[in-house]
Motif scaffolding. Sequence first.
Motif, PDB file in Angstrom:
ATOM      1  N   THR A   7      -0.545  98.803  72.329  1.00 23.57           N
ATOM      2  CA  THR A   7      -0.671 100.184  72.809  1.00 23.57           C
ATOM      3  C   THR A   7      -2.098 100.453  73.266  1.00 23.57           C
ATOM      4  O   THR A   7      -2.316 101.016  74.348  1.00 23.57           O
ATOM      5  CB  THR A   7      -0.268 101.174  71.699  1.00 23.57           C
ATOM      6  OG1 THR A   7       1.083 100.898  71.325  1.00 23.57           O
ATOM      7  CG2 THR A   7      -0.392 102.603  72.175  1.00 23.57           C
ATOM      8  N   GLN A   8      -3.071 100.046  72.469  1.00 18.65           N
ATOM      9  CA  GLN A   8      -4.468 100.264  72.852  1.00 18.65           C
ATOM     10  C   GLN A   8      -4.824  99.480  74.106  1.00 18.65           C
ATOM     11  O   GLN A   8      -5.532  99.973  74.982  1.00 18.65           O
ATOM     12  CB  GLN A   8      -5.394  99.873  71.701  1.00 18.65           C
ATOM     13  CG  GLN A   8      -5.293 100.800  70.525  1.00 18.65           C
ATOM     14  CD  GLN A   8      -6.108 100.309  69.345  1.00 18.65           C
ATOM     15  OE1 GLN A   8      -6.328  99.120  69.172  1.00 18.65           O
ATOM     16  NE2 GLN A   8      -6.552 101.242  68.519  1.00 18.65           N
ATOM     17  N   GLY A   9      -4.307  98.260  74.188  1.00 12.58           N
ATOM     18  CA  GLY A   9      -4.574  97.448  75.368  1.00 12.58           C
ATOM     19  C   GLY A   9      -3.974  98.046  76.619  1.00 12.58           C
ATOM     20  O   GLY A   9      -4.605  98.058  77.688  1.00 12.58           O
ATOM     21  N   ARG A  10      -2.756  98.542  76.518  1.00 14.18           N
ATOM     22  CA  ARG A  10      -2.105  99.182  77.679  1.00 14.18           C
ATOM     23  C   ARG A  10      -2.860 100.443  78.089  1.00 14.18           C
ATOM     24  O   ARG A  10      -3.013 100.721  79.287  1.00 14.18           O
ATOM     25  CB  ARG A  10      -0.642  99.497  77.366  1.00 14.18           C
ATOM     26  CG  ARG A  10       0.248  98.253  77.332  1.00 14.18           C
ATOM     27  CD  ARG A  10       1.737  98.581  77.296  1.00 14.18           C
ATOM     28  NE  ARG A  10       2.118  99.495  76.240  1.00 14.18           N
ATOM     29  CZ  ARG A  10       2.475  99.139  74.999  1.00 14.18           C
ATOM     30  NH1 ARG A  10       2.487  97.866  74.652  1.00 14.18           N
ATOM     31  NH2 ARG A  10       2.836 100.034  74.116  1.00 14.18           N
ATOM     32  N   LEU A  11      -3.333 101.195  77.111  1.00 16.13           N
ATOM     33  CA  LEU A  11      -4.109 102.397  77.407  1.00 16.13           C
ATOM     34  C   LEU A  11      -5.414 102.017  78.105  1.00 16.13           C
ATOM     35  O   LEU A  11      -5.799 102.637  79.102  1.00 16.13           O
ATOM     36  CB  LEU A  11      -4.387 103.180  76.128  1.00 16.13           C
ATOM     37  CG  LEU A  11      -5.127 104.499  76.265  1.00 16.13           C
ATOM     38  CD1 LEU A  11      -4.419 105.434  77.227  1.00 16.13           C
ATOM     39  CD2 LEU A  11      -5.263 105.157  74.895  1.00 16.13           C
ATOM     40  N   ARG A  12      -6.065 100.979  77.618  1.00 14.82           N
ATOM     41  CA  ARG A  12      -7.309 100.506  78.238  1.00 14.82           C
ATOM     42  C   ARG A  12      -7.061 100.113  79.694  1.00 14.82           C
ATOM     43  O   ARG A  12      -7.807 100.520  80.593  1.00 14.82           O
ATOM     44  CB  ARG A  12      -7.872  99.329  77.450  1.00 14.82           C
ATOM     45  CG  ARG A  12      -9.215  98.853  77.982  1.00 14.82           C
ATOM     46  CD  ARG A  12      -9.669  97.559  77.347  1.00 14.82           C
ATOM     47  NE  ARG A  12      -8.727  96.527  77.765  1.00 14.82           N
ATOM     48  CZ  ARG A  12      -8.249  95.578  76.972  1.00 14.82           C
ATOM     49  NH1 ARG A  12      -8.611  95.515  75.720  1.00 14.82           N
ATOM     50  NH2 ARG A  12      -7.414  94.671  77.427  1.00 14.82           N
ATOM     51  N   VAL A  13      -6.005  99.353  79.934  1.00 19.29           N
ATOM     52  CA  VAL A  13      -5.672  98.916  81.299  1.00 19.29           C
ATOM     53  C   VAL A  13      -5.367 100.122  82.185  1.00 19.29           C
ATOM     54  O   VAL A  13      -5.827 100.202  83.333  1.00 19.29           O
ATOM     55  CB  VAL A  13      -4.493  97.913  81.279  1.00 19.29           C
ATOM     56  CG1 VAL A  13      -3.950  97.666  82.677  1.00 19.29           C
ATOM     57  CG2 VAL A  13      -4.927  96.602  80.623  1.00 19.29           C
ATOM     58  N   ALA A  14      -4.615 101.090  81.672  1.00 18.33           N
ATOM     59  CA  ALA A  14      -4.260 102.286  82.454  1.00 18.33           C
ATOM     60  C   ALA A  14      -5.506 103.094  82.814  1.00 18.33           C
ATOM     61  O   ALA A  14      -5.637 103.556  83.964  1.00 18.33           O
ATOM     62  CB  ALA A  14      -3.266 103.146  81.678  1.00 18.33           C
ATOM     63  N   ILE A  15      -6.417 103.263  81.877  1.00 21.45           N
ATOM     64  CA  ILE A  15      -7.640 104.019  82.166  1.00 21.45           C
ATOM     65  C   ILE A  15      -8.497 103.259  83.180  1.00 21.45           C
ATOM     66  O   ILE A  15      -9.046 103.851  84.112  1.00 21.45           O
ATOM     67  CB  ILE A  15      -8.430 104.323  80.878  1.00 21.45           C
ATOM     68  CG1 ILE A  15      -7.634 105.260  79.968  1.00 21.45           C
ATOM     69  CG2 ILE A  15      -9.788 104.952  81.211  1.00 21.45           C
ATOM     70  CD1 ILE A  15      -8.221 105.434  78.582  1.00 21.45           C
ATOM     71  N   ASP A  16      -8.602 101.942  83.011  1.00 21.83           N
ATOM     72  CA  ASP A  16      -9.381 101.144  83.966  1.00 21.83           C
ATOM     73  C   ASP A  16      -8.806 101.270  85.377  1.00 21.83           C
ATOM     74  O   ASP A  16      -9.549 101.394  86.358  1.00 21.83           O
ATOM     75  CB  ASP A  16      -9.433  99.678  83.534  1.00 21.83           C
ATOM     76  CG  ASP A  16     -10.346  99.447  82.328  1.00 21.83           C
ATOM     77  OD1 ASP A  16     -11.164 100.337  82.007  1.00 21.83           O
ATOM     78  OD2 ASP A  16     -10.230  98.370  81.705  1.00 21.83           O
ATOM     79  N   ARG A  17      -7.475 101.249  85.496  1.00 21.20           N
ATOM     80  CA  ARG A  17      -6.840 101.422  86.813  1.00 21.20           C
ATOM     81  C   ARG A  17      -7.131 102.807  87.382  1.00 21.20           C
ATOM     82  O   ARG A  17      -7.403 102.959  88.575  1.00 21.20           O
ATOM     83  CB  ARG A  17      -5.334 101.221  86.697  1.00 21.20           C
ATOM     84  CG  ARG A  17      -4.925  99.792  86.623  1.00 21.20           C
ATOM     85  CD  ARG A  17      -3.405  99.666  86.675  1.00 21.20           C
ATOM     86  NE  ARG A  17      -3.020  98.312  86.357  1.00 21.20           N
ATOM     87  CZ  ARG A  17      -1.960  97.978  85.652  1.00 21.20           C
ATOM     88  NH1 ARG A  17      -1.135  98.908  85.206  1.00 21.20           N
ATOM     89  NH2 ARG A  17      -1.693  96.719  85.405  1.00 21.20           N
ATOM     90  N   ALA A  18      -7.049 103.816  86.530  1.00 24.30           N
ATOM     91  CA  ALA A  18      -7.324 105.182  86.988  1.00 24.30           C
ATOM     92  C   ALA A  18      -8.762 105.305  87.487  1.00 24.30           C
ATOM     93  O   ALA A  18      -9.007 105.937  88.525  1.00 24.30           O
ATOM     94  CB  ALA A  18      -7.060 106.176  85.860  1.00 24.30           C
TER      95      ALA A  18
END
Length: 182
Positions: A7-18
């Motif tokens: 979950t934390q990794g997916r959140l990190r990836v999503a924020i980086d993409r944003a």
Amino acid sequence: GVDSGSTQGRLRVAIDRAITRLMATKGATSPSTLYARLLRADLDNHMGNPEAARARLEAIDLHRAQDDARMRQLRWYRDDSLAWSAYLSGDFRRCHQIYRSMLADRRDVVPIALGSAFGGDSICRSYLGDGIGALDAARAVQAIAAAETGKDSGFASFARARSALPLIVLGRREEARRLLSE
């Protein structure tokens, strides 16, 4: 590290993409991009990596000529995260210095954020052995909490509990015990 499937990794990836998209569409200095970068650094703090958070936060330049309410709020958010990074790293003196600087300019700060800064400063001062200063900061949180959410709210209860640590530092354990039982 955190894998990208967690979950934390997916959140990190999503924020980086944003952040990448915002930089491409709105530019590096837009408030939206800056906020997303602050959010990403905050995630590092929450994931237990205050050194990475600090590096990200210090790389965000918020000292543009524009000194409007939104930029002051972004600076407040950045500095609050920097102070928390210092706390998580055990650098309580730096933590207190950042909070002291923040509390010197309270323009455009919402009361709950102000209470959070006083609360963080109280914790850092407690660890520095400054029981009186810590208690003063904790009592400021209590006053803000009571005024904003009522004396029986969860925030007010949490603020009262925050006052226990400085009381213990001051050797007033019985008073801390009574406060925690309210």
